[in-house]
Write an enzyme that holds these catalytic residues in place. Structure first.
Site, PDB file in Angstrom:
ATOM      1  N   ASP A  22       0.871  -1.166   0.000  1.00 45.26           N
ATOM      2  CA  ASP A  22       0.000   0.000   0.000  1.00 45.26           C
ATOM      3  C   ASP A  22       0.918   1.228   0.000  1.00 45.26           C
ATOM      4  OD1 ASP A  22      -2.368   1.597   0.367  1.00 45.26           O
ATOM      5  OD2 ASP A  22      -1.847   1.738   2.486  1.00 45.26           O
ATOM      6  N   ASP A  63      -0.271   5.100   1.094  1.00 47.67           N
ATOM      7  CA  ASP A  63      -0.565   6.025   2.199  1.00 47.67           C
ATOM      8  C   ASP A  63      -0.477   5.320   3.546  1.00 47.67           C
ATOM      9  OD1 ASP A  63      -1.055   8.272   0.621  1.00 47.67           O
ATOM     10  OD2 ASP A  63      -3.152   7.734   0.307  1.00 47.67           O
ATOM     11  N   ASP A 112      -3.217  12.596   0.503  1.00 47.59           N
ATOM     12  CA  ASP A 112      -4.319  13.540   0.297  1.00 47.59           C
ATOM     13  C   ASP A 112      -4.313  14.628   1.369  1.00 47.59           C
ATOM     14  OD1 ASP A 112      -5.157  12.079  -1.896  1.00 47.59           O
ATOM     15  OD2 ASP A 112      -6.625  10.920  -0.764  1.00 47.59           O
ATOM     16  N   ASP A 129      -4.995   3.183  -3.219  1.00 50.14           N
ATOM     17  CA  ASP A 129      -6.143   4.005  -3.568  1.00 50.14           C
ATOM     18  C   ASP A 129      -5.786   5.495  -3.541  1.00 50.14           C
ATOM     19  OD1 ASP A 129      -8.697   4.571  -4.341  1.00 50.14           O
ATOM     20  OD2 ASP A 129      -9.649   4.172  -2.412  1.00 50.14           O
ATOM     21  N   ASP A 144      -2.002  -0.951   5.859  1.00 50.91           N
ATOM     22  CA  ASP A 144      -2.421  -0.347   7.127  1.00 50.91           C
ATOM     23  C   ASP A 144      -3.926  -0.155   7.232  1.00 50.91           C
ATOM     24  OD1 ASP A 144      -3.241   2.846   6.807  1.00 50.91           O
ATOM     25  OD2 ASP A 144      -2.072   2.030   5.156  1.00 50.91           O
TER      26      ASP A 144
END
Length: 254
Positions: free
Chosen positions: A22, A24, A33, A113, A195
Site C-alpha cells: 500500500d 498512504d 491527500d 487508492d 495499514d
C-alpha cells in the site's frame, strides 16, 4: 538509495517472491491527500467541502478537493512539493534497501487508492521508483488549466471496497497474469504490506504460505483480528525492520 533499472522479463521469471505495498500510511507516514491540502493558502478544506463526502465514494470526494485546490490557485509545483516533503514510514527506506539488495528474489508492486501523480512523484523523489515492477492506483494527470484530474481505477462488484477500487481483484488478476508471463510458474510466496481497512480485502487473496503485514494498531490490524476465514500468516509491523526480519528468514530458506 540508487535503484537499479528493471531487469529484463526473462530475468524476472527467476524472482521467487512478490511483495505488494500500500502507499498512504504504509510507504509514507501519512495520507498523501491530507499532505497536499496543506498546499492551500489556509492549509485546510472548507466545511462545505468536507461535509460533501459520502461513505464508499472517496475517489469522487478527492476529485472535488483537487478541483477546489485548482480554483484556489494551487499550482502543480506546490502539489509536487507537498508530496515530496512527506516522510516515509519508520524504517521503510531500510526495508526498500533490503529488497534492493535482494532484488533477484523479490518482485515489488504498489496497490494503492491514492493516485499515480502522488505515488510517482514521491517514489521518484525518494530514488526508489525503479524498484517497483508495477503501480496499481487511480489515474491522475494535469489538464491544460493546471488542474489535477483524478479518475477511478476500475469498477467492480465487491461489497467490501470503495466504488473505485477493489484491491483483491487487482491482486488476483496480477497473480494470474504474472504466472502466465512466468511460463506457468507462480510466485513461491506473496507478501502484502498495508495499514488501512481496504487492505484487508486483498489480503484475503493470500494463501497459507503467504504473509500479510498490517501496521500495528491501524485499521487493517484491528480488522484482521476478527477475520475468521483468513488463511495467510499475519505479522504486525511498527517499523520496516520488523518486515526485514521476516523476509530475511524467507530468503535464507532452502
Amino acid at each position: 538509495m540508487t535503484a537499479s533499472p528493471h531487469l529484463g522479463l526473462a530475468a524476472s521469471h527467476q524472482k521467487r517472491f512478490l511483495v505488494l505495498f500500500d502507499f498512504d500510511e504504509t510507504i509514507i507516514n501519512e495520507s498523501s491527500d491530507d499532505a497536499v491540502v496543506r498546499a492551500l493558502p489556509n492549509q485546510r478544506l472548507p466545511d462545505w467541502l468536507k461535509n460533501s463526502y459520502r461513505d464508499g465514494h472517496y475517489n469522487e470526494f478527492m476529485q472535488k478537493v483537487l478541483a477546489y485546490m485548482a480554483e484556489e490557485g494551487v499550482s502543480k509545483e506546490s502539489i509536487q512539493s507537498a508530496v515530496e516533503k512527506i516522510s516515509p514510514s519508520p524504517g521503510l527506506l531500510n526495508l526498500l534497501e533490503f529488497l534492493h539488495s535482494n532484488q533477484k528474489h523479490f518482485e515489488l508492486a504498489v496497490v494503492s487508492d491514492a493516485n499515480m501523480f502522488f505515488i510517482e512523484t514521491w517514489l521518484q523523489h525518494a530514488g526508489v521508483r525503479r524498484l517497483f515492477w508495477k503501480i496499481f492506483t487511480n489515474p491522475a494527470s494535469f489538464d491544460d488549466t493546471g488542474r489535477l484530474i483524478l479518475l477511478p481505477f476500475h469498477s467492480h462488484v465487491c461489497s467490501r471496497c470503495p466504488d473505485n477500487m477493489c484491491k483483491q481483484v487487482i491482486v488476483r488478476e496480477y497473480l494470474t497474469g504474472r504466472q502466465k508471463e512466468r511460463g506457468g510458474v507462480p510466485f513461491q510466496r506473496v507478501f502484502y504490506i498495508g495499514d488501512g481497512a481496504n487492505d484487508v480485502c486483498p489480503s484475503l487473496a493470500l494463501g497459507p504460505r503467504d504473509t500479510t503485514f498490517p501496521r500495528r494498531g491501524f485499521p487493517m490490524h484491528v480488522l484482521l483480528q476478527s477475520e475468521a476465514t483468513f488463511k495467510a500468516n499475519v505479522v504486525p509491523w511498527v517499523r520496516g525492520e520488523d518486515i526485514v526480519d521476516c523476509l530475511k528468514k524467507v530468503v535464507e530458506e532452502r
